[in-house]
Design a protein around this motif. Structure first.
Motif, short mmCIF file in Angstrom:
data_model
loop_
_atom_site.label_atom_id
_atom_site.label_comp_id
_atom_site.label_asym_id
_atom_site.label_seq_id
_atom_site.Cartn_x
_atom_site.Cartn_y
_atom_site.Cartn_z
N VAL A 15 0.85 -1.20 0.00
CA VAL A 15 0.00 0.00 0.00
C VAL A 15 0.88 1.25 0.00
N ALA A 16 1.89 1.26 0.87
CA ALA A 16 2.80 2.41 0.92
C ALA A 16 3.52 2.58 -0.41
N SER A 17 4.04 1.48 -0.97
CA SER A 17 4.74 1.59 -2.25
C SER A 17 3.81 2.11 -3.34
N ALA A 18 2.59 1.60 -3.36
CA ALA A 18 1.65 2.01 -4.41
C ALA A 18 1.32 3.49 -4.29
N ILE A 19 1.22 3.99 -3.05
CA ILE A 19 0.95 5.41 -2.85
C ILE A 19 2.11 6.24 -3.42
N THR A 79 -3.84 -5.47 -4.56
CA THR A 79 -3.50 -4.27 -3.81
C THR A 79 -2.89 -3.17 -4.69
N GLU A 80 -1.92 -3.56 -5.52
CA GLU A 80 -1.17 -2.56 -6.29
C GLU A 80 -2.08 -1.81 -7.27
N PRO A 81 -2.80 -2.52 -8.16
CA PRO A 81 -3.67 -1.76 -9.08
C PRO A 81 -4.78 -1.01 -8.36
N TYR A 82 -5.25 -1.58 -7.25
CA TYR A 82 -6.35 -0.93 -6.51
C TYR A 82 -5.91 0.41 -5.93
N ILE A 83 -4.74 0.43 -5.27
CA ILE A 83 -4.26 1.67 -4.68
C ILE A 83 -3.77 2.64 -5.76
N LEU A 84 -3.08 2.10 -6.77
CA LEU A 84 -2.58 2.97 -7.84
C LEU A 84 -3.71 3.72 -8.52
N THR A 85 -4.87 3.07 -8.66
CA THR A 85 -6.00 3.74 -9.31
C THR A 85 -6.85 4.50 -8.30
N GLY A 86 -6.32 4.77 -7.11
CA GLY A 86 -6.99 5.68 -6.20
C GLY A 86 -7.53 5.06 -4.94
N GLY A 87 -7.73 3.74 -4.92
CA GLY A 87 -8.19 3.08 -3.71
C GLY A 87 -9.62 3.41 -3.32
N ALA A 88 -10.39 3.97 -4.27
CA ALA A 88 -11.77 4.32 -3.92
C ALA A 88 -12.76 3.37 -4.60
N SER A 89 -12.39 2.83 -5.75
CA SER A 89 -13.28 1.88 -6.40
C SER A 89 -12.46 0.72 -6.94
N MET A 108 -0.88 15.40 1.02
CA MET A 108 0.17 14.55 0.45
C MET A 108 1.39 14.44 1.35
N GLY A 109 1.80 15.56 1.95
CA GLY A 109 2.96 15.52 2.84
C GLY A 109 2.73 14.58 4.01
N ALA A 110 1.55 14.69 4.62
CA ALA A 110 1.22 13.83 5.76
C ALA A 110 1.14 12.37 5.31
N LEU A 111 0.55 12.13 4.14
CA LEU A 111 0.42 10.76 3.64
C LEU A 111 1.79 10.13 3.41
N MET A 112 2.71 10.92 2.87
CA MET A 112 4.06 10.40 2.62
C MET A 112 4.78 10.10 3.93
N LEU A 113 4.61 10.97 4.91
CA LEU A 113 5.24 10.73 6.20
C LEU A 113 4.64 9.47 6.85
N ALA A 114 3.32 9.34 6.77
CA ALA A 114 2.68 8.15 7.33
C ALA A 114 3.20 6.89 6.63
N SER A 115 3.33 6.94 5.30
CA SER A 115 3.87 5.79 4.56
C SER A 115 5.26 5.44 5.06
N THR A 116 6.07 6.50 5.24
CA THR A 116 7.42 6.28 5.74
C THR A 116 7.38 5.56 7.09
N LEU A 117 6.49 6.01 7.97
CA LEU A 117 6.43 5.43 9.31
C LEU A 117 5.96 3.97 9.27
#
Lengths: 314, 274
Positions: free
Chosen positions: A125-129, A238-248, B238-247
């Protein structure tokens, strides 16, 4: 022997109670959470059911409907395309990297290995974001690079959806190349050094050694990774879902990144509540996993025999 | 030859760059305000907004809660897996009992079943059990997994001398004492490899929690990130989201970097051993 017989079933269970107690958790949990759902899934796939009202038997209708659903085929096509292209890098790249790091051509092997493996311990999830922003239209690093070269930035997520899959493939490859590389490396380290030395004396160059010795000898391991990849790709979610926004679960512009697993979960339980239909989808996906794995095994067996005379000649 | 080597290093280093780029970008954006992130060109170097982003994360979500949830699920799951798998592996390796071979074959066969086939009834079972919004749904079903038992059985066979167990029995130790006092310590590095696999898998688990944990206060870290990514109405800091991802990424990353060899052999153990 006769004593065992007189013990009877309960006697036997009692006598070996320690061992049976130790292995019991697996079989109990497997029966309840593994076997039962799989059997029930097959049964439910022949019913129309929304999870609340009584189930209605519909025979093969769910399967027929699925075969006629263009969106199902589209999600299957997307999954196959993403999986095939990504595996040029994951499998081919993984093999080449493993070969380079296994040879004595470079130093710092462990350092390279560690860096390439990093994505495996990173939350998808973090990587996809992060990848989502890397591929951003105006401020994504990739478009910044493209623009600095004087080209027009690419609308990765919008437009007519042509580029959505590219982003998914890039991330998918980034994640898994290190995993395959480490597995191939372990396999290569098991190959005897004598074979390489003999090849060197015969004047073989690295390309020849790679294709004639390393790859054929690694076949069982490559097959293993292929089967794992088949399962992984058909479960890609997970990857395509989050990459495309994670809403649908619809896979972004023109459903270009809707994978088979996203299609399934969109039918139930996450999107709609078509439990019977979703069960049919799950069974078809599972059948495809098994069929593709069997094809992989067949192809690799045939190649094995085809390659063996060449090896004997040597 | 020198030319060739230089070329190889350049290729390897280029790939190092590509692999690290997302991490670098994530760290840089963690220190930037959202306004700067959406400028053109975006910032390429660290900013001074790290503390402000920490505050923003704290306002957007209950990070400590999500971290605790992730920790609870991961730790309980891993402990149960280690217990059940070492018990099962130990029994298959060291005890002789009727049906052992057949039961073990069944166990191996279950590793080849595609679990996707049962996902719908599995979900329905969870709701019947009252396990929607319950960590148990993430902990119990996989707590005794076939691979773990297979792995611990190999480990027991290679490392536990039968004579040691016999001696302990003659000394009158109970089965449980033998298991916890004598067997478990010998299995330490087998435990470590299995634990690494389970911790990495569960810490990053997303699909199951997505289906099970609907309540925000029960969110694990990946679900929290998804919530922060948000819907268009709420907007994304976005800044907060990136920090949260990092954590979220940092704990495993640090553990991995400090024991990378151990992690790689641990995670790929299943692939490499048969």
């Amino acid at each position: 022997m006769t004593r065992v017989k007189t013990l009877g079933l309960w006697g036997l269970l009692y006598r070996h109670r320690v061992a049976y107690t130790y292995i019991a958790p697996f079989y109990v949990l497997f029966a309840v959470f593994g076997l039962f759902p799989i059997v029930a899934g097959l049964a439910i796939s022949f019913f129309a059911w929304n999870g609340l009202d009584p189930m209605r038997f519909v025979g093969m209708q769910n399967y027929l409907r699925l075969l006629g659903d263009g969106m199902f085929w589209k999600s299957m096509g997307n999954t196959a395309f993403i999986g095939l292209i990504a595996h040029i890098f994951i499998l081919g790249g993984g093999l080449v990297l493993a070969y380079i790091l296994n040879s004595n051509l470079v130093k710092f092997q462990n350092g390279f290995k560690t860096v390439y493996f990093l994505p495996m311990v990173t939350s998808s999830v973090a990587s996809a974001i992060v990848f989502k922003t890397l591929f951003g239209l105006n401020n994504g690093l990739i478009n910044v690079a493209i623009k600095s070269l004087g080209f027009e930035g690419i609308d990765w997520w919008g437009g007519n959806g042509d580029f959505v899959k590219v982003a998914v493939i890039v991330m998918f490859s980034w994640q898994w190349i290190g995993w395959n590389m480490v597995i191939y490396l372990a396999g290569m380290q098991a190959i005897s050094k004598d074979i390489y030395e003999a090849a060197e004396i015969d004047g073989a160059n690295h390309t020849q050694v790679f294709f004639r010795i390393t790859v054929p000898l690694l076949k069982p391991i490559i097959l293993f990774t292929l089967i794992q990849s088949t399962i992984g790709t058909l479960n890609l979610f997970t990857e395509p879902y989050i990459l495309t926004g994670g809403a649908s679960l619809l896979g972004g512009t023109d459903n270009q990144a809707m994978t088979a697993m996203m299609y399934l979960l969109n039918k139930a339980p996450y999107g709609n509540n078509l439990y019977g239909y979703a069960s049919a989808v799950a069974y078809v996906i599972s059948a495809i996993i098994i069929i593709v794995s069997l094809i992989n095994m067949k192809v690799f067996d045939r190649d094995e025999t085809a390659a063996s005379p060449a090896r004997r000649k040597k | 030859m020198i030319l060739k080597k230089t070329f190889l290093y350049l290729v390897l280093l280029a790939i190092v760059g590509l692999m690290l780029l997302p991490f670098y970008w994530m760290l840089v954006l963690s220190t930037q305000p959202t306004t700067a992130i959406f400028q053109y060109p975006p910032p390429l170097w660290f900013g001074d907004h790290l503390v402000a982003n920490f505050a923003a994360v704290g306002q957007a979500v209950n990070f400590v809660q999500a971290f605790t949830n992730s920790l609870i699920v991961t730790v309980l799951y891993t402990v149960l897996v280690l217990l059940f798998c070492s018990m099962g592996g130990y029994a298959f390796a060291m005890y002789d009992f009727p049906g052992r071979e057949k039961l073990f074959t069944i166990l191996l066969v279950t590793m080849m079943i595609p679990w996707t086939a049962g996902i719908i009834p599995w979900f329905f079972m969870m709701s019947k059990f009252g396990w929607i919004n319950n960590f148990l749904a993430l902990i119990i079903p996989g707590a005794a997994n076939a691979f773990g038992i297979f792995w611990m059985r190999q480990y027991c066979k290679q490392n536990i001398p039968a004579s040691l167990i016999d001696a302990a029995k003659i000394d009158g130790l109970s089965e449980w004492l033998i298991f916890f006092r004598i067997v478990a310590p010998i299995l330490a590095s087998g435990f470590a490899a299995l634990a690494i696999m389970m911790v990495v898998g569960q810490w990053n688990n997303f699909m199951q929690p997505l289906l099970i944990l609907r309540d925000n206060s029960l969110h694990t870290l990946p679900l929290m990130l998804k919530y922060m990514l948000g819907d268009p109405a709420r907007g994304t800091d976005m800044g907060a989201l990136m920090l949260a991802s990092t954590l979220v990424v940092l704990p495993l990353l640090v553990a991995f970097l400090s024991a990378s060899h151990y992690f790689m052999s641990g995670l790929t153990a299943g692939a490499v051993k048969e």
